[in-house]
Design a protein around this motif. Sequence first.
Motif, PDB file in Angstrom:
ATOM      1  N   ALA A 167       0.814  -1.216   0.000  1.00  0.00           N
ATOM      2  CA  ALA A 167       0.000   0.000   0.000  1.00  0.00           C
ATOM      3  C   ALA A 167       0.848   1.267   0.000  1.00  0.00           C
ATOM      4  O   ALA A 167       0.527   2.241  -0.683  1.00  0.00           O
ATOM      5  N   ALA A 168       1.947   1.253   0.738  1.00  0.00           N
ATOM      6  CA  ALA A 168       2.791   2.446   0.833  1.00  0.00           C
ATOM      7  C   ALA A 168       3.436   2.810  -0.497  1.00  0.00           C
ATOM      8  O   ALA A 168       3.853   3.960  -0.696  1.00  0.00           O
ATOM      9  N   PHE A 169       3.514   1.846  -1.409  1.00  0.00           N
ATOM     10  CA  PHE A 169       4.167   2.083  -2.700  1.00  0.00           C
ATOM     11  C   PHE A 169       3.190   1.954  -3.862  1.00  0.00           C
ATOM     12  O   PHE A 169       3.589   1.697  -4.994  1.00  0.00           O
ATOM     13  N   ARG A 170       1.910   2.142  -3.572  1.00  0.00           N
ATOM     14  CA  ARG A 170       0.876   1.908  -4.574  1.00  0.00           C
ATOM     15  C   ARG A 170       1.066   2.753  -5.824  1.00  0.00           C
ATOM     16  O   ARG A 170       0.736   2.332  -6.931  1.00  0.00           O
ATOM     17  N   ASP A 171       1.611   3.953  -5.656  1.00  0.00           N
ATOM     18  CA  ASP A 171       1.759   4.857  -6.803  1.00  0.00           C
ATOM     19  C   ASP A 171       3.091   4.689  -7.514  1.00  0.00           C
ATOM     20  O   ASP A 171       3.407   5.453  -8.430  1.00  0.00           O
ATOM     21  N   GLN A 172       3.878   3.697  -7.124  1.00  0.00           N
ATOM     22  CA  GLN A 172       5.191   3.492  -7.724  1.00  0.00           C
ATOM     23  C   GLN A 172       5.189   2.290  -8.656  1.00  0.00           C
ATOM     24  O   GLN A 172       4.478   1.309  -8.428  1.00  0.00           O
ATOM     25  N   GLY A 173       5.991   2.372  -9.695  1.00  0.00           N
ATOM     26  CA  GLY A 173       6.217   1.205 -10.532  1.00  0.00           C
ATOM     27  C   GLY A 173       7.225   0.279  -9.880  1.00  0.00           C
ATOM     28  O   GLY A 173       8.168   0.739  -9.234  1.00  0.00           O
ATOM     29  N   TYR A 174       7.023  -1.008 -10.007  1.00  0.00           N
ATOM     30  CA  TYR A 174       7.932  -2.007  -9.459  1.00  0.00           C
ATOM     31  C   TYR A 174       8.835  -2.541 -10.570  1.00  0.00           C
ATOM     32  O   TYR A 174       8.401  -2.749 -11.695  1.00  0.00           O
ATOM     33  N   TRP A 175      10.065  -2.816 -10.214  1.00  0.00           N
ATOM     34  CA  TRP A 175      11.015  -3.452 -11.134  1.00  0.00           C
ATOM     35  C   TRP A 175      10.497  -4.829 -11.533  1.00  0.00           C
ATOM     36  O   TRP A 175      10.397  -5.154 -12.708  1.00  0.00           O
ATOM     37  N   GLY A 176      10.213  -5.680 -10.568  1.00  0.00           N
ATOM     38  CA  GLY A 176       9.567  -6.964 -10.806  1.00  0.00           C
ATOM     39  C   GLY A 176      10.350  -7.953 -11.639  1.00  0.00           C
ATOM     40  O   GLY A 176       9.760  -8.838 -12.277  1.00  0.00           O
ATOM     41  N   ARG A 177      11.660  -7.846 -11.637  1.00  0.00           N
ATOM     42  CA  ARG A 177      12.526  -8.739 -12.421  1.00  0.00           C
ATOM     43  C   ARG A 177      13.731  -9.146 -11.576  1.00  0.00           C
ATOM     44  O   ARG A 177      13.935  -8.610 -10.487  1.00  0.00           O
ATOM     45  N   PRO A 178      14.566 -10.061 -12.060  1.00  0.00           N
ATOM     46  CA  PRO A 178      15.818 -10.329 -11.350  1.00  0.00           C
ATOM     47  C   PRO A 178      16.655  -9.056 -11.262  1.00  0.00           C
ATOM     48  O   PRO A 178      16.661  -8.230 -12.182  1.00  0.00           O
ATOM     49  N   VAL A 179      17.377  -8.915 -10.156  1.00  0.00           N
ATOM     50  CA  VAL A 179      18.151  -7.707  -9.891  1.00  0.00           C
ATOM     51  C   VAL A 179      19.643  -8.004 -10.078  1.00  0.00           C
ATOM     52  O   VAL A 179      20.180  -8.881  -9.398  1.00  0.00           O
ATOM     53  N   PRO A 180      20.320  -7.285 -10.967  1.00  0.00           N
ATOM     54  CA  PRO A 180      21.754  -7.520 -11.153  1.00  0.00           C
ATOM     55  C   PRO A 180      22.575  -6.932 -10.021  1.00  0.00           C
ATOM     56  O   PRO A 180      22.061  -6.186  -9.169  1.00  0.00           O
ATOM     57  N   GLY A 181      23.864  -7.244 -10.007  1.00  0.00           N
ATOM     58  CA  GLY A 181      24.762  -6.654  -9.034  1.00  0.00           C
ATOM     59  C   GLY A 181      24.901  -5.159  -9.254  1.00  0.00           C
ATOM     60  O   GLY A 181      24.557  -4.628 -10.311  1.00  0.00           O
ATOM     61  N   PHE A 182      25.423  -4.478  -8.226  1.00  0.00           N
ATOM     62  CA  PHE A 182      25.575  -3.030  -8.272  1.00  0.00           C
ATOM     63  C   PHE A 182      26.963  -2.656  -7.795  1.00  0.00           C
ATOM     64  O   PHE A 182      27.399  -3.087  -6.729  1.00  0.00           O
ATOM     65  N   GLY A 183      27.652  -1.859  -8.590  1.00  0.00           N
ATOM     66  CA  GLY A 183      28.972  -1.391  -8.206  1.00  0.00           C
ATOM     67  C   GLY A 183      29.948  -1.477  -9.359  1.00  0.00           C
ATOM     68  O   GLY A 183      29.629  -2.003 -10.429  1.00  0.00           O
ATOM     69  N   PRO A 184      31.147  -0.945  -9.175  1.00  0.00           N
ATOM     70  CA  PRO A 184      32.125  -0.890 -10.261  1.00  0.00           C
ATOM     71  C   PRO A 184      32.564  -2.271 -10.719  1.00  0.00           C
ATOM     72  O   PRO A 184      32.549  -3.239  -9.963  1.00  0.00           O
ATOM     73  N   HIS A 185      32.974  -2.314 -11.969  1.00  0.00           N
ATOM     74  CA  HIS A 185      33.370  -3.582 -12.576  1.00  0.00           C
ATOM     75  C   HIS A 185      34.808  -3.967 -12.254  1.00  0.00           C
ATOM     76  O   HIS A 185      35.264  -5.039 -12.663  1.00  0.00           O
ATOM     77  N   ASP A 186      35.514  -3.099 -11.532  1.00  0.00           N
ATOM     78  CA  ASP A 186      36.870  -3.418 -11.088  1.00  0.00           C
ATOM     79  C   ASP A 186      36.940  -3.399  -9.567  1.00  0.00           C
ATOM     80  O   ASP A 186      37.947  -3.007  -8.975  1.00  0.00           O
ATOM     81  N   ALA A 187      35.881  -3.830  -8.912  1.00  0.00           N
ATOM     82  CA  ALA A 187      35.797  -3.791  -7.453  1.00  0.00           C
ATOM     83  C   ALA A 187      36.833  -4.713  -6.822  1.00  0.00           C
ATOM     84  O   ALA A 187      37.130  -5.802  -7.341  1.00  0.00           O
TER      85      ALA A 187
END
Length: 258
Positions: free
Chosen positions: A55-75
């Motif tokens: 309910a708190a996010f009713r007005d938001q669109g959801y990603w609804g898919r697998p989520v990739p990693g986040f951050g630099p590619h030379d971590a």
Amino acid sequence: MNDVRSELVSDPVSQPGSVAAASSDLAELDAAIPHCTACPRLVEWRERVAREKRAAFRDQGYWGRPVPGFGPHDASIAVVGLAPAAHGANRTGRMFTGDRSGEVLYRALYDVGLASHPRSESLGDDLTLRSTRITAPVHCAPPANKPTPGERDTCGSWLTRELELLRPTLRVVVVLGAFGWQSLLPIPDSAGWRVPRPRPKFGHDAHVRLPATDDGADLHLLGCYHVSQRNTQTGLLTPEMLRGVLHHAKELAGLGDS
């Protein structure tokens, strides 16, 4: 191989193992992950949550898919969690973003100089991570936050390839929770490091050095209690404890103070 890569963005990925192996860099891998449809139970759940919403996010669109990693590619540091939260990363499309676990994690990363801001709001913000990449063994939100062993194993090919691609720069993996620890341990042997036998047990502040099996650097595994709301509210994991593990990771990775 080129035929597989050409399908990464446009078509569903039903066989993540072959597509992950065909990804030549992290940009390709990150582009492929959101199209994975290999686990029917997870597909049904993540999409149902995205339709019904909280309910708190009713007005938001959801990603609804697998989520990739986040951050630099030379971590040089990887933080490995469990899976996206139904109304967190499954809504925002970024690991540990949009829920209280993420608030704790990103605050700690900021406090030790590994994040540019103390909060991760959305894909559209300007948050960046310093030498750190956040990922998970399971990329879809699971019902009750509990992936099955089969789902973990199917999704494991993404994490395996991610670590292989990070091999030149990766020095430390901070594992949040026992599930992530057990999911991770089979992987390093194929990515250039040797896991001791018997396999090391998870614990907060656990530290295991994995010797390199090639000409690269060794890898350090650090255990940390998961930043779940239950752990942080009960005091099992405090901000000081989390910062302590992240400071240790920085030292092992050879990152200076910031």
